[in-house]
Write a protein that holds these residues in place. Structure first.
Motif, PDB file in Angstrom:
ATOM      1  N   VAL A  16       1.000  -1.308   0.497  1.00 47.86           N
ATOM      2  CA  VAL A  16       0.014   0.170   0.130  1.00 47.86           C
ATOM      3  C   VAL A  16       0.500   1.470  -0.314  1.00 47.86           C
ATOM      4  N   GLY A  17       0.130   2.373  -1.462  1.00 47.48           N
ATOM      5  CA  GLY A  17       1.402   3.541  -0.977  1.00 47.48           C
ATOM      6  C   GLY A  17       0.452   4.160  -0.062  1.00 47.48           C
ATOM      7  N   VAL A  18       0.200   5.200   0.705  1.00 44.25           N
ATOM      8  CA  VAL A  18      -0.342   6.883   0.544  1.00 44.25           C
ATOM      9  C   VAL A  18       0.541   7.874   0.773  1.00 44.25           C
ATOM     10  N   ARG A  19       0.437   8.950   0.148  1.00 43.17           N
ATOM     11  CA  ARG A  19       0.418  10.432  -0.589  1.00 43.17           C
ATOM     12  C   ARG A  19      -0.058  11.046   0.611  1.00 43.17           C
ATOM     13  N   THR A  43       5.308  10.571   0.641  1.00 40.56           N
ATOM     14  CA  THR A  43       4.194   9.920   0.561  1.00 40.56           C
ATOM     15  C   THR A  43       5.339   8.221   1.080  1.00 40.56           C
ATOM     16  N   TYR A  44       4.388   7.150   1.905  1.00 40.61           N
ATOM     17  CA  TYR A  44       4.393   6.150   2.961  1.00 40.61           C
ATOM     18  C   TYR A  44       3.990   5.285   2.606  1.00 40.61           C
ATOM     19  N   TRP A  45       5.113   3.670   2.535  1.00 39.96           N
ATOM     20  CA  TRP A  45       4.558   2.117   1.822  1.00 39.96           C
ATOM     21  C   TRP A  45       4.310   2.057   3.476  1.00 39.96           C
ATOM     22  N   TYR A  46       3.472   0.384   3.006  1.00 38.86           N
ATOM     23  CA  TYR A  46       3.518  -0.155   3.748  1.00 38.86           C
ATOM     24  C   TYR A  46       3.849  -1.237   3.248  1.00 38.86           C
ATOM     25  N   ASP A  47       4.311  -2.371   3.922  1.00 40.97           N
ATOM     26  CA  ASP A  47       5.160  -3.609   3.408  1.00 40.97           C
ATOM     27  C   ASP A  47       5.027  -4.424   3.698  1.00 40.97           C
ATOM     28  N   GLY A  48       3.417  -5.516   3.559  1.00 41.51           N
ATOM     29  CA  GLY A  48       3.051  -6.253   3.711  1.00 41.51           C
ATOM     30  C   GLY A  48       3.141  -7.523   4.130  1.00 41.51           C
TER      31      GLY A  48
END
Length: 501
Positions: free
Chosen positions: A127-130, A147-152
């Motif tokens: 998931v990427g959230v700006r 921008t943050y990224w979630y590595d599941g």
């Protein structure tokens, strides 16, 4: 007509022609990806494709400051929620200190901080959230971008610098950006560190978009600075997460597979539920708690003692519960929705309309419209009109400008879109006092025939107050109606400010 209005209308018309011409040059994106003619615009994913996604919203307004922030809560990505909550706090806490006591001179614009979010990717386990924030004054005035990224796979949330392979990757990336940035900024300020490369994502073609906050690499030139690098320039530098993030960004049909909730640090966001309980399909086409309520008969407010209950800033996590309470009380209300939140929860809007409630326009991003150009004002209103029409089949007829801030430009644009402004007459101050008893007391005390009561459905205590508000107003002989019903006798025109009767 005053000169300022003629100028606003002329600028608006010219801008719309330019916008239409630019739109005609673009191409339609496939699936849920949005087409963009500017290659430095990151990919944007429709948040409605993420089952169970909620929005955490904070809003306040007084003589010292105006504040509106929003960020998403993605089920199964607890560490991402915590990271976003911290990022929002890092922006709001200094702003609150700066604006804690000072009040500007009479007539001065009130300071404003506005923070919005966009999904840049939502597929597989990434998931990427700006986050983009705009601040009107003081240290850091202008726009910041993160921008943050979630590595599941790893169960962790990281900043954008994690898309490349460590210090080596950042160093080579900085070299490539310096070579491309040209006269847009000072290449010497493009340093190889995580703070500089805080916002990276991919556009719809898979190019790497590197963007910078205002004044960071161009201290003397306000505005966004960004570059788009082709695959040959950055692919060798990508980390494993970077490669998966690019693939997720290019997915034609986003589909997350994050598994059970991963426990992260304590967050300020709400608890969320998975897709088995939040989507309309899970209950035979209805949301949880939704009954078979049908709209009651319409009311003639020229005869009845009418009051309109209104709710701003949603939909939020508590809006379905609010609809339950309104259904039990047999009350219709008006929801002034923020377009970005409405797009994330379309099923809530559809339910509200089915149950006889009215939807109003509260702009796309909850900006103070009096600070914006005519083109920007039009965009804020039109995008919400389009979003609500797409969801419900009908565009709003009412506008509530955020913070009640309006001027001749806002009136002209509202008139061009056929919108009547409804600022309200009684503010319950529920953003300040998160207390159901206080909210109910203000609502009832301010009620008069023709009153429009302002509340916000993004706060749980406000929803808690609704049953007692409805019961007490009915006991006092009031009929609770939508704003359009209330205003029908007065027949206000498009662009007019119609607070009530």
């Amino acid at each position: 007509m005053r000169p300022v209005r003629r100028g606003a209308a002329a600028v608006l018309a010219a801008g719309l022609l330019l916008g239409a011409a630019a739109a005609g040059c673009g191409t339609s994106g496939a699936g849920t990806r949005q087409a963009a003619s500017d290659p430095t615009l990151p990919n944007a994913v429709d948040p409605a494709t993420v089952a169970g996604l909620e929005t955490v919203t904070r809003t306040e307004s007084d003589a010292r400051r105006r504040l509106f922030t929003a960020y998403p809560v993605v089920p199964g990505a607890g560490p991402l929620t915590a990271r976003l909550a911290r990022a929002v706090a890092d922006l709001t806490e200094p702003y609150e200190r700066e604006t804690g006591t000072d009040r500007g001179p009479p007539g001065a614009l009130v300071p404003e901080l506005n923070l919005q979010w966009t999904l840049t990717a939502a597929s597989a386990n990434v998931v990427g959230v700006r986050l983009a924030s705009w601040k009107s004054q003081g240290a850091g005035a202008g726009e910041t971008r993160r921008t943050y990224w979630y590595d599941g796979r790893a169960g962790r949330a990281v900043g954008s610098s994690a898309l490349v392979r460590g210090e080596y990757g950042l160093g080579r990336l900085a070299d490539r950006v310096r070579a491309r940035i040209g006269a847009k900024a000072d290449p010497r300020r493009v340093t190889a560190d995580a703070a500089t490369f805080a916002s990276m994502a991919f556009n719809e073609d898979g190019d790497l978009v590197v963007e910078f906050s205002d004044h960071s690499v161009a201290p003397d030139a306000p505005g966004r600075v960004a570059v788009a690098l082709s695959a040959s320039e950055f692919e060798p530098l990508l980390s494993d997460l970077g490669r998966r993030a690019r693939a997720a960004s290019l997915a034609a049909r986003p589909g997350l597979a994050l598994g059970p909730e991963t426990t992260g640090p304590e967050t300020t966001g709400p608890e969320t539920t998975g897709p088995e309980t939040t989507g309309p399909d899970a209950t035979g086409g209805r949301l949880p708690g939704e009954g078979a309520r049908t709209p009651s008969g319409r009311v003639d407010c020229a005869v009845a003692r009418c009051v309109a209950l209104t709710f701003d800033d949603g939909p939020g996590p508590d809006t379905p519960r609010l609809l339950d309470e309104l259904a039990r009380a047999d009350v219709r209300a008006t929801f002034f929705v923020v377009g970005s939140s409405a797009s994330a929860r379309p099923e809530v809007l559809r339910r509200a309309v089915r149950e006889g409630h009215e939807i109003g326009d509260h702009t796309r991003d909850h900006r103070d419209l009096t600070r914006l150009t005519p083109i920007q004002v039009h965009t804020e209103l039109q995008q919400t009109q389009d979003a609500v029409r797409k969801i419900t089949g009908r565009a709003p007829a009412l506008l509530r400008p955020p913070y009640g801030a309006s001027n001749g430009v806002v009136a002209d644009v509202a008139r061009s879109l056929g919108l009547v402004q409804s600022p309200g007459t009684v503010d319950t101050l529920d953003w300040r006092d998160r207390d159901a008893s206080a909210v109910a007391a203000r609502a009832v005390a301010g009620a008069r025939p023709g009153a429009v009561i302002v509340m916000r459905d993004v706060f749980g205590p406000t929803v808690d107050a609704v049953p007692r508000i409805a019961a007490r107003l009915k006991a006092e002989g009031y009929t609770l109606v939508t704003v359009s019903e209330l205003l029908a006798a007065g027949r206000p025109g498009a662009g007019d400010r119609a607070a009530g009767r």
